[in-house]
Scaffold this active site. Structure first.
Site, PDB file in Angstrom:
ATOM      1  N   ASN A  62       0.833  -1.204   0.000  1.00  8.85           N
ATOM      2  CA  ASN A  62       0.000   0.000   0.000  1.00  8.85           C
ATOM      3  C   ASN A  62       0.866   1.252   0.000  1.00  8.85           C
ATOM      4  O   ASN A  62       1.935   1.292   0.613  1.00  8.85           O
ATOM      5  CB  ASN A  62      -1.047  -0.004   1.125  1.00  8.85           C
ATOM      6  CG  ASN A  62      -0.510  -0.279   2.498  1.00  8.85           C
ATOM      7  OD1 ASN A  62       0.487  -0.957   2.668  1.00  8.85           O
ATOM      8  ND2 ASN A  62      -1.184   0.250   3.511  1.00  8.85           N
ATOM      9  N   GLU A  64       0.384   5.218   0.664  1.00  9.91           N
ATOM     10  CA  GLU A  64      -0.542   6.242   1.177  1.00  9.91           C
ATOM     11  C   GLU A  64      -0.126   7.632   0.730  1.00  9.91           C
ATOM     12  O   GLU A  64       0.935   7.836   0.139  1.00  9.91           O
ATOM     13  CB  GLU A  64      -0.636   6.106   2.707  1.00  9.91           C
ATOM     14  CG  GLU A  64      -1.216   4.744   3.078  1.00  9.91           C
ATOM     15  CD  GLU A  64      -1.515   4.580   4.560  1.00  9.91           C
ATOM     16  OE1 GLU A  64      -1.055   5.394   5.376  1.00  9.91           O
ATOM     17  OE2 GLU A  64      -2.229   3.611   4.883  1.00  9.91           O
ATOM     18  N   CYS A  73      -4.206   0.679  -2.462  1.00  9.40           N
ATOM     19  CA  CYS A  73      -4.056  -0.605  -1.766  1.00  9.40           C
ATOM     20  C   CYS A  73      -2.957  -1.456  -2.416  1.00  9.40           C
ATOM     21  O   CYS A  73      -2.707  -1.363  -3.626  1.00  9.40           O
ATOM     22  CB  CYS A  73      -5.347  -1.413  -1.861  1.00  9.40           C
ATOM     23  SG  CYS A  73      -6.726  -0.732  -0.937  1.00  9.40           S
ATOM     24  N   GLU A  75      -2.995  -4.615  -3.148  1.00  8.08           N
ATOM     25  CA  GLU A  75      -3.452  -5.551  -4.179  1.00  8.08           C
ATOM     26  C   GLU A  75      -3.479  -4.883  -5.556  1.00  8.08           C
ATOM     27  O   GLU A  75      -3.048  -5.446  -6.556  1.00  8.08           O
ATOM     28  CB  GLU A  75      -4.868  -6.065  -3.866  1.00  8.08           C
ATOM     29  CG  GLU A  75      -4.988  -6.875  -2.592  1.00  8.08           C
ATOM     30  CD  GLU A  75      -5.292  -6.032  -1.364  1.00  8.08           C
ATOM     31  OE1 GLU A  75      -4.762  -4.914  -1.241  1.00  8.08           O
ATOM     32  OE2 GLU A  75      -6.058  -6.514  -0.519  1.00  8.08           O
ATOM     33  N   CYS A 112     -10.296  -5.342   0.073  1.00 10.45           N
ATOM     34  CA  CYS A 112     -11.424  -4.396   0.131  1.00 10.45           C
ATOM     35  C   CYS A 112     -12.293  -4.540  -1.126  1.00 10.45           C
ATOM     36  O   CYS A 112     -11.907  -5.212  -2.088  1.00 10.45           O
ATOM     37  CB  CYS A 112     -10.910  -2.959   0.282  1.00 10.45           C
ATOM     38  SG  CYS A 112     -10.287  -2.250  -1.259  1.00 10.45           S
ATOM     39  N   CYS A 115     -10.651  -3.592  -4.457  1.00 12.99           N
ATOM     40  CA  CYS A 115      -9.645  -4.583  -4.884  1.00 12.99           C
ATOM     41  C   CYS A 115     -10.332  -5.850  -5.396  1.00 12.99           C
ATOM     42  O   CYS A 115      -9.876  -6.472  -6.355  1.00 12.99           O
ATOM     43  CB  CYS A 115      -8.683  -4.900  -3.748  1.00 12.99           C
ATOM     44  SG  CYS A 115      -7.546  -3.529  -3.413  1.00 12.99           S
TER      45      CYS A 115
HETATM   46  N1  THU Z   1      -5.389  -1.552   2.361  1.00 14.07           N
HETATM   47  C1  THU Z   1      -4.831  -2.379   1.441  1.00 14.07           C
HETATM   48  O1  THU Z   1      -3.690  -2.177   1.007  1.00 14.07           O
HETATM   49  N2  THU Z   1      -5.575  -3.428   0.996  1.00 14.07           N
HETATM   50  C2  THU Z   1      -6.834  -3.713   1.414  1.00 14.07           C
HETATM   51  O2  THU Z   1      -7.463  -4.613   0.856  1.00 14.07           O
HETATM   52  C3  THU Z   1      -7.411  -2.977   2.533  1.00 14.07           C
HETATM   53  C4  THU Z   1      -6.727  -1.725   2.899  1.00 14.07           C
HETATM   54  C5  THU Z   1      -4.604  -0.400   2.828  1.00 14.07           C
HETATM   55  C6  THU Z   1      -5.126   0.930   2.372  1.00 14.07           C
HETATM   56  C7  THU Z   1      -4.596   1.858   3.446  1.00 14.07           C
HETATM   57  O3  THU Z   1      -3.284   2.258   3.085  1.00 14.07           O
HETATM   58  C8  THU Z   1      -4.522   0.982   4.690  1.00 14.07           C
HETATM   59  O4  THU Z   1      -4.598  -0.363   4.239  1.00 14.07           O
HETATM   60  C9  THU Z   1      -5.626   1.242   5.699  1.00 14.07           C
HETATM   61  O5  THU Z   1      -6.873   1.193   5.094  1.00 14.07           O
END
Ligand code: THU
Length: 160
Positions: A62, A64, A73, A75, A112, A115
């Site tokens: 991920n 940010e 994310c 994925e 999520c 994804c």
């Molecule tokens: N996140 C992912 O990388 N994948 C997911 O399927 C769920 C959430 C990340 C996004 C964000 O940077 C952090 O987790 C908190 O939501």
């Protein structure tokens, strides 16, 4: 009027020692990817690794952003990296691992909604199922044989 009941099937591994050698290799690559995540705002690091049918393993994590919705994310970072470098390769498996500032989270961190929809796109495009493994930092690992187990009534381009 009838009731429609949909069931999903998963394989549950107690820990990574129950995985095949190839799946464990993918697990280790996902952990490696997670260690490089850029998650200064949530402190929630996610790593993803993909196995392609040409044998290549692609990693993502991920990313940010100070403008929160601009982040991405793990994925989708991994999937789009694979799709942009190897547009003709099929994705066979994806492994997702997460950890947070709470030590040793043993919750199963599943992809999520956005994804899931992205995985659905490539599963449909390649006409082949994608195995999806996910876990927390410790504890059990779950495998779904296809995205369809996680997202029934999937919207795909067959509707368009
Ligand atoms: N996140 C992912 O990388 N994948 C997911 O399927 C769920 C959430 C990340 C996004 C964000 O940077 C952090 O987790 C908190 O939501």
């Amino acid at each position: 009027m009838n009731e429609l009941k949909i069931t999903s099937k998963f394989t549950v591994y107690n820990n990574n020692s129950e995985l095949s050698k190839q799946d464990n290799e993918l697990f280790i690559k996902a952990i490696e990817a997670r260690s490089k995540a850029y998650a200064p705002y949530s402190q929630f690091s996610v790593g993803a690794s993909l196995l392609l049918n040409n044998g290549t393993i692609i990693q993502g994590n991920n990313q940010e952003n100070a403008a929160y919705p601009s982040g991405m994310c793990a994925e989708r970072v991994a999937i789009w990296s694979a799709a942009s470098q190897y547009p003709d390769a099929k994705i066979l498996k994806i492994f997702i691992v997460a950890n947070s500032s709470t030590p040793n989270i043993d919750k199963l961190v599943s992809p999520c909604g956005a994804c899931r929809q992205t995985i659905a796109e490539y599963e449909f495009k390649q006409s082949k199922n994608i195995e999806i493994f996910f876990s927390g930092e410790t504890g059990k690992i779950i495998k779904a044989n296809s995205l369809k187990e996680l997202l029934p009534f999937t919207f795909d381009n067959s509707f368009l």
